[in-house]
Motif scaffolding. Sequence first.
Motif, PDB file in Angstrom:
ATOM      1  N   THR A  52      38.851  40.795  33.436  1.00 20.76           N
ATOM      2  CA  THR A  52      38.643  39.908  32.290  1.00 20.76           C
ATOM      3  C   THR A  52      38.067  38.586  32.782  1.00 20.76           C
ATOM      4  N   LEU A  53      37.517  37.832  31.862  1.00 18.44           N
ATOM      5  CA  LEU A  53      36.996  36.503  32.208  1.00 18.44           C
ATOM      6  C   LEU A  53      38.101  35.637  32.790  1.00 18.44           C
ATOM      7  N   GLU A  54      39.276  35.711  32.184  1.00 23.04           N
ATOM      8  CA  GLU A  54      40.403  34.901  32.651  1.00 23.04           C
ATOM      9  C   GLU A  54      40.782  35.248  34.090  1.00 23.04           C
ATOM     10  N   ASP A  55      40.680  36.544  34.439  1.00 27.69           N
ATOM     11  CA  ASP A  55      40.973  36.956  35.817  1.00 27.69           C
ATOM     12  C   ASP A  55      40.033  36.289  36.817  1.00 27.69           C
ATOM     13  N   ALA A  56      38.774  36.163  36.420  1.00 27.72           N
ATOM     14  CA  ALA A  56      37.739  35.739  37.365  1.00 27.72           C
ATOM     15  C   ALA A  56      37.519  34.236  37.416  1.00 27.72           C
ATOM     16  N   LEU A  57      38.101  33.490  36.489  1.00 28.11           N
ATOM     17  CA  LEU A  57      37.838  32.054  36.429  1.00 28.11           C
ATOM     18  C   LEU A  57      38.074  31.322  37.751  1.00 28.11           C
ATOM     19  N   PRO A  58      39.146  31.618  38.490  1.00 22.67           N
ATOM     20  CA  PRO A  58      39.401  30.828  39.707  1.00 22.67           C
ATOM     21  C   PRO A  58      38.473  31.141  40.876  1.00 22.67           C
ATOM     22  N   GLU A  59      37.782  32.296  40.845  1.00 21.74           N
ATOM     23  CA  GLU A  59      37.027  32.684  42.032  1.00 21.74           C
ATOM     24  C   GLU A  59      35.522  32.796  41.852  1.00 21.74           C
ATOM     25  N   ALA A  60      35.035  32.938  40.629  1.00 20.73           N
ATOM     26  CA  ALA A  60      33.601  33.142  40.435  1.00 20.73           C
ATOM     27  C   ALA A  60      32.821  31.841  40.647  1.00 20.73           C
ATOM     28  N   ASP A  61      31.662  31.981  41.285  1.00 19.07           N
ATOM     29  CA  ASP A  61      30.764  30.843  41.506  1.00 19.07           C
ATOM     30  C   ASP A  61      29.683  30.757  40.437  1.00 19.07           C
TER      31      ASP A  61
END
Length: 227
Positions: A52-61
């Motif tokens: 999900t977007l929420e899962d990826a928020l801390p790591e995506a550039d």
Amino acid sequence: MIAGKVALVAGYGDVGKGCAMSLKQAGARVIVTEIDPICALQALMEGLQVLTLEDALPEADIFVTTTGNKDIIMVDHMRKMKNNAIVCNIGHFDNEIDMLGLETYPGVKRTTIKPQTDRWVFPDTKSGIIILAEGRLMNLGCATGHPSFVMSCSFTNQVIAQLELWKEKGTGKYVNQVYILPKHLDEKVAALHLGKLGARLTKLSKDQSDYISIPIEGPYKPAHYRY
């Protein structure tokens, strides 16, 4: 440099697939978000991660919206992104990214790095994100549009559709409404471009054609089939 970056592609439809594959080939680790289990499975079979977007928020550039829907990345999402995360859109015109919420966020500071490239800093986190093309289509705002070969396919579609309408203008085959281009014309557009790419198509024999009940000259897929 994209190599080594983590890129999130929101949506794995036609646009999303192309975007995800380009990012992957450039060396990024690609994460896909999806609502459709079939599209999600296709992404997984291509070696991509589905979260999900929420899962990826801390790591995506890099965040790319491609869905054609609205309210995909909201201002609360942006506040949780890494410093200098890049946010851009190649999906719907201008409502996939919550630009109104960003522009009206209390105390947010906007710095224009260059035309179509802005850094927005949140007062509470002191970190910033980079928005391309003000949330609009960044392939038009930050580049020169589509490659000439893609435009050739698109314009050929339009011309062949117009020729079909003109040919059938007195037959009553088409009335004043929207039609999907017939499959045999879709295949004609593709066939007209194959030679420039050095392709040589295999031809069905009469026996093979009869065996699978498909005409030798096509169309090769039913009208409802979507690639």
